[in-house]
Design a protein around this motif. Structure first.
Motif, mmCIF file in Angstrom:
data_model
loop_
_atom_site.group_PDB
_atom_site.id
_atom_site.type_symbol
_atom_site.label_atom_id
_atom_site.label_comp_id
_atom_site.label_asym_id
_atom_site.label_seq_id
_atom_site.Cartn_x
_atom_site.Cartn_y
_atom_site.Cartn_z
ATOM 1 N N MET A 1 -21.406 41.723 16.295
ATOM 2 C CA MET A 1 -20.143 41.120 16.644
ATOM 3 C C MET A 1 -19.653 40.260 15.480
ATOM 4 S SD MET A 1 -19.110 38.216 19.391
ATOM 5 C CE MET A 1 -19.072 38.951 20.970
ATOM 6 N N PHE A 2 -18.385 40.323 15.205
ATOM 7 C CA PHE A 2 -17.764 39.571 14.115
ATOM 8 C C PHE A 2 -17.059 38.356 14.709
ATOM 9 C CE2 PHE A 2 -14.574 39.014 10.719
ATOM 10 C CZ PHE A 2 -15.431 39.029 9.622
ATOM 11 N N VAL A 3 -17.423 37.152 14.277
ATOM 12 C CA VAL A 3 -16.867 35.911 14.818
ATOM 13 C C VAL A 3 -16.093 35.192 13.718
ATOM 14 C CG1 VAL A 3 -17.419 33.699 15.888
ATOM 15 C CG2 VAL A 3 -18.812 35.703 16.422
ATOM 16 N N VAL A 4 -14.889 34.729 14.048
ATOM 17 C CA VAL A 4 -14.059 33.977 13.109
ATOM 18 C C VAL A 4 -13.844 32.583 13.679
ATOM 19 C CG1 VAL A 4 -11.822 33.842 11.963
ATOM 20 C CG2 VAL A 4 -12.877 36.069 12.365
ATOM 21 N N LYS A 5 -14.186 31.563 12.888
ATOM 22 C CA LYS A 5 -14.034 30.175 13.322
ATOM 23 C C LYS A 5 -13.131 29.427 12.345
ATOM 24 C CE LYS A 5 -18.742 29.871 15.126
ATOM 25 N NZ LYS A 5 -20.024 29.175 14.976
ATOM 26 N N PRO A 6 -12.083 28.769 12.860
ATOM 27 C CA PRO A 6 -11.240 27.957 11.988
ATOM 28 C C PRO A 6 -12.051 26.801 11.390
ATOM 29 C CG PRO A 6 -10.166 28.338 14.095
ATOM 30 C CD PRO A 6 -11.586 28.796 14.231
ATOM 31 N N ARG A 7 -11.695 26.417 10.163
ATOM 32 C CA ARG A 7 -12.410 25.306 9.518
ATOM 33 C C ARG A 7 -11.467 24.322 8.830
ATOM 34 N NH1 ARG A 7 -13.714 26.053 4.074
ATOM 35 N NH2 ARG A 7 -15.476 24.675 4.384
ATOM 36 N N LEU A 8 -10.287 24.145 9.416
ATOM 37 C CA LEU A 8 -9.306 23.248 8.817
ATOM 38 C C LEU A 8 -9.799 21.807 8.791
ATOM 39 C CD1 LEU A 8 -6.571 22.791 7.533
ATOM 40 C CD2 LEU A 8 -5.604 22.567 9.831
ATOM 41 N N ASN A 9 -10.416 21.338 9.860
ATOM 42 C CA ASN A 9 -10.877 19.946 9.880
ATOM 43 C C ASN A 9 -11.874 19.672 8.762
ATOM 44 O OD1 ASN A 9 -9.264 19.013 11.981
ATOM 45 N ND2 ASN A 9 -10.727 19.657 13.535
ATOM 46 N N ALA A 10 -12.766 20.619 8.492
ATOM 47 C CA ALA A 10 -13.736 20.443 7.406
ATOM 48 C C ALA A 10 -13.032 20.382 6.054
ATOM 49 C CB ALA A 10 -14.761 21.577 7.427
ATOM 50 N N LEU A 11 -12.037 21.245 5.846
ATOM 51 C CA LEU A 11 -11.285 21.223 4.581
ATOM 52 C C LEU A 11 -10.532 19.911 4.402
ATOM 53 C CD1 LEU A 11 -9.855 24.860 4.616
ATOM 54 C CD2 LEU A 11 -11.516 23.932 2.996
ATOM 55 N N MET A 12 -9.934 19.413 5.483
ATOM 56 C CA MET A 12 -9.210 18.140 5.385
ATOM 57 C C MET A 12 -10.179 16.998 5.081
ATOM 58 S SD MET A 12 -6.359 18.566 8.453
ATOM 59 C CE MET A 12 -6.924 17.094 9.168
ATOM 60 N N LYS A 13 -11.334 17.002 5.720
ATOM 61 C CA LYS A 13 -12.333 15.950 5.488
ATOM 62 C C LYS A 13 -12.811 15.968 4.037
ATOM 63 C CE LYS A 13 -16.441 13.924 7.480
ATOM 64 N NZ LYS A 13 -17.418 13.968 8.562
ATOM 65 N N GLU A 14 -13.074 17.171 3.496
ATOM 66 C CA GLU A 14 -13.509 17.305 2.099
ATOM 67 C C GLU A 14 -12.497 16.699 1.137
ATOM 68 O OE1 GLU A 14 -14.055 21.473 1.344
ATOM 69 O OE2 GLU A 14 -15.733 21.629 2.748
ATOM 70 N N ARG A 15 -11.215 16.807 1.488
ATOM 71 C CA ARG A 15 -10.140 16.328 0.610
ATOM 72 C C ARG A 15 -9.639 14.932 0.969
ATOM 73 N NH1 ARG A 15 -10.424 21.606 0.574
ATOM 74 N NH2 ARG A 15 -9.567 22.855 -1.115
ATOM 75 N N GLY A 16 -10.198 14.344 2.013
ATOM 76 C CA GLY A 16 -9.795 13.003 2.432
ATOM 77 C C GLY A 16 -8.376 12.963 2.981
ATOM 78 N N LEU A 17 -7.950 14.048 3.643
ATOM 79 C CA LEU A 17 -6.591 14.131 4.172
ATOM 80 C C LEU A 17 -6.547 13.860 5.667
ATOM 81 C CD1 LEU A 17 -5.345 17.394 2.427
ATOM 82 C CD2 LEU A 17 -4.688 15.059 1.880
ATOM 83 N N THR A 18 -5.513 13.195 6.098
ATOM 84 C CA THR A 18 -5.254 13.031 7.522
ATOM 85 C C THR A 18 -4.372 14.181 8.002
ATOM 86 O OG1 THR A 18 -3.235 11.748 7.180
ATOM 87 C CG2 THR A 18 -5.328 10.507 7.313
ATOM 88 N N GLN A 19 -4.305 14.341 9.298
ATOM 89 C CA GLN A 19 -3.415 15.355 9.869
ATOM 90 C C GLN A 19 -1.973 15.067 9.479
ATOM 91 O OE1 GLN A 19 -4.136 15.365 14.077
ATOM 92 N NE2 GLN A 19 -6.155 16.287 13.861
ATOM 93 N N MET A 20 -1.592 13.815 9.503
ATOM 94 C CA MET A 20 -0.215 13.444 9.174
ATOM 95 C C MET A 20 0.110 13.760 7.715
ATOM 96 S SD MET A 20 2.644 12.493 10.386
ATOM 97 C CE MET A 20 2.193 11.872 11.976
ATOM 98 N N LYS A 21 -0.816 13.470 6.810
ATOM 99 C CA LYS A 21 -0.590 13.754 5.395
ATOM 100 C C LYS A 21 -0.470 15.251 5.164
ATOM 101 C CE LYS A 21 -0.168 12.891 1.036
ATOM 102 N NZ LYS A 21 1.118 12.435 0.539
ATOM 103 N N LEU A 22 -1.342 16.049 5.790
ATOM 104 C CA LEU A 22 -1.267 17.495 5.637
ATOM 105 C C LEU A 22 0.031 18.022 6.238
ATOM 106 C CD1 LEU A 22 -2.414 20.154 4.687
ATOM 107 C CD2 LEU A 22 -3.744 20.273 6.812
ATOM 108 N N SER A 23 0.475 17.435 7.314
ATOM 109 C CA SER A 23 1.754 17.818 7.915
ATOM 110 C C SER A 23 2.892 17.589 6.929
ATOM 111 C CB SER A 23 1.989 17.024 9.201
ATOM 112 O OG SER A 23 3.263 17.302 9.726
ATOM 113 N N GLU A 24 2.881 16.454 6.262
ATOM 114 C CA GLU A 24 3.913 16.138 5.263
ATOM 115 C C GLU A 24 3.841 17.104 4.083
ATOM 116 O OE1 GLU A 24 3.151 12.078 4.205
ATOM 117 O OE2 GLU A 24 3.717 11.330 6.184
ATOM 118 N N MET A 25 2.636 17.431 3.644
ATOM 119 C CA MET A 25 2.446 18.317 2.497
ATOM 120 C C MET A 25 2.859 19.757 2.798
ATOM 121 S SD MET A 25 -1.323 16.954 1.301
ATOM 122 C CE MET A 25 -1.666 18.393 0.292
ATOM 123 N N SER A 26 2.625 20.194 4.041
ATOM 124 C CA SER A 26 2.806 21.605 4.388
ATOM 125 C C SER A 26 4.091 21.915 5.146
ATOM 126 C CB SER A 26 1.615 22.080 5.231
ATOM 127 O OG SER A 26 1.590 21.412 6.483
#
Length: 66
Positions: A1-26
């Motif tokens: 079985m092939f499983v796909v898991k989102p990893r956005l929270n880990a990427l944001m944590k690695e970069r020190g970004l908040t949800q609000m900052k990423l929202s502004e950037m994207s």
């Protein structure tokens, strides 16, 4: 079985970004970013905008397991 898991929270944590900052950037609503890792489906333009803002590929937004 092939499983796909989102990893956005880990990427944001690695970069020190908040949800609000990423929202502004994207241009993706903060509420959509908040739910990203819990959703099974994602809006295509959100994926492209978030990946571009983070400087990663679409594949990097997800972890895959076989």
């Amino acid at each position: 079985m092939f499983v796909v898991k989102p990893r956005l929270n880990a990427l944001m944590k690695e970069r020190g970004l908040t949800q609000m900052k990423l929202s502004e950037m994207s241009g993706v609503p903060q509420s959509s970013i908040s739910r990203f890792d819990r959703n099974n489906q994602h809006i295509d333009w959100h994926l492209f905008k978030i990946a571009k803002a983070l400087g990663v590929s679409l594949e990097d937004l997800f972890e895959t397991e076989e």
